[in-house]
Design a protein around this motif. Structure first.
Motif, PDB file in Angstrom:
ATOM      1  N   HIS A   1       0.826  -1.202   0.000  1.00  6.12           N
ATOM      2  CA  HIS A   1       0.000   0.000   0.000  1.00  6.12           C
ATOM      3  C   HIS A   1       0.864   1.257   0.000  1.00  6.12           C
ATOM      4  O   HIS A   1       0.598   2.214  -0.723  1.00  6.12           O
ATOM      5  CB  HIS A   1      -0.943  -0.013   1.212  1.00  6.12           C
ATOM      6  N   GLU A   2       1.903   1.262   0.837  1.00  9.46           N
ATOM      7  CA  GLU A   2       2.782   2.426   0.929  1.00  9.46           C
ATOM      8  C   GLU A   2       3.528   2.673  -0.387  1.00  9.46           C
ATOM      9  O   GLU A   2       3.627   3.802  -0.838  1.00  9.46           O
ATOM     10  CB  GLU A   2       3.776   2.261   2.081  1.00  9.46           C
ATOM     11  N   PHE A   3       4.058   1.604  -0.983  1.00  5.08           N
ATOM     12  CA  PHE A   3       4.805   1.778  -2.230  1.00  5.08           C
ATOM     13  C   PHE A   3       3.881   2.122  -3.387  1.00  5.08           C
ATOM     14  O   PHE A   3       4.281   2.824  -4.313  1.00  5.08           O
ATOM     15  CB  PHE A   3       5.632   0.530  -2.560  1.00  5.08           C
ATOM     16  N   ALA A   4       2.639   1.685  -3.354  1.00  6.60           N
ATOM     17  CA  ALA A   4       1.682   2.007  -4.417  1.00  6.60           C
ATOM     18  C   ALA A   4       1.347   3.493  -4.406  1.00  6.60           C
ATOM     19  O   ALA A   4       1.033   4.073  -5.450  1.00  6.60           O
ATOM     20  CB  ALA A   4       0.413   1.175  -4.259  1.00  6.60           C
TER      21      ALA A   4
ATOM     22  N   GLU B   1       8.803   7.838  -9.851  1.00  4.91           N
ATOM     23  CA  GLU B   1      10.246   8.069  -9.773  1.00  4.91           C
ATOM     24  C   GLU B   1      10.805   7.809  -8.387  1.00  4.91           C
ATOM     25  O   GLU B   1      12.004   7.622  -8.232  1.00  4.91           O
ATOM     26  CB  GLU B   1      10.611   9.503 -10.235  1.00  4.91           C
ATOM     27  N   ALA B   2       9.964   7.775  -7.370  1.00  7.32           N
ATOM     28  CA  ALA B   2      10.444   7.560  -6.001  1.00  7.32           C
ATOM     29  C   ALA B   2      10.457   6.084  -5.626  1.00  7.32           C
ATOM     30  O   ALA B   2      10.948   5.739  -4.577  1.00  7.32           O
ATOM     31  CB  ALA B   2       9.574   8.322  -5.016  1.00  7.32           C
ATOM     32  N   GLU B   3       9.933   5.213  -6.493  1.00 11.66           N
ATOM     33  CA  GLU B   3       9.914   3.793  -6.164  1.00 11.66           C
ATOM     34  C   GLU B   3      11.335   3.256  -6.136  1.00 11.66           C
ATOM     35  O   GLU B   3      12.165   3.652  -6.961  1.00 11.66           O
ATOM     36  CB  GLU B   3       9.079   3.010  -7.182  1.00 11.66           C
ATOM     37  N   PRO B   4      11.624   2.372  -5.229  1.00 10.12           N
ATOM     38  CA  PRO B   4      12.988   1.818  -5.156  1.00 10.12           C
ATOM     39  C   PRO B   4      13.281   0.964  -6.381  1.00 10.12           C
ATOM     40  O   PRO B   4      12.395   0.321  -6.944  1.00 10.12           O
ATOM     41  CB  PRO B   4      12.976   0.977  -3.883  1.00 10.12           C
TER      42      PRO B   4
END
Length: 118
Positions: free
Chosen positions: A103-106, A111-114
């Motif tokens: 949920h947090e990564f979605a 561009e901020a995704e690891p």
């Protein structure tokens, strides 16, 4: 307290000594009866009993010509209290944690995704 715990855990580290303690749960026993089920000399059993006595886990007393061993149940109290502290932690629900991370990564901008593997 730490040195007392060290002595207790060192005494409990040996499987023969743990077996002796289990036997003494039933009743007091003569040293010769304690030694009977083990494939070792009476002298070796006496050394194990000495370690258990030094740790305060058992007491020994001479009754007539026979030396008796008795479990000291309160001796494990400090070790039990110390170990119980580790049981106070909440178990981690890994499925719920994974759902939280998904949920947090979605919700992060693309561009901020690891990057994979980081």
């Amino acid at each position: 307290m730490a040195s007392s715990l060290d002595i207790t855990f060192a005494a409990l580290a040996d499987p023969t000594r743990r077996a002796i303690l289990s036997m003494l749960l039933e009743d007091d026993m003569a040293v010769t009866d304690v030694a009977e089920p083990f494939a070792m000399s009476l002298a070796a059993i006496s050394k194990h009993l000495g370690v258990l006595t030094a740790a305060g886990l058992i007491s020994q007393e001479k009754r007539g010509r026979v030396k008796w061993c008795k479990l000291e149940p309160d001796a494990l109290r400090a070790a039990s209290v110390w170990m119980a502290g580790f049981g106070q932690m909440e178990p981690v629900d890994l499925d719920a944690f994974e759902a939280f991370l998904d949920h947090e990564f979605a919700s992060l901008p693309a561009e901020a995704e690891p990057a994979p593997g980081s």
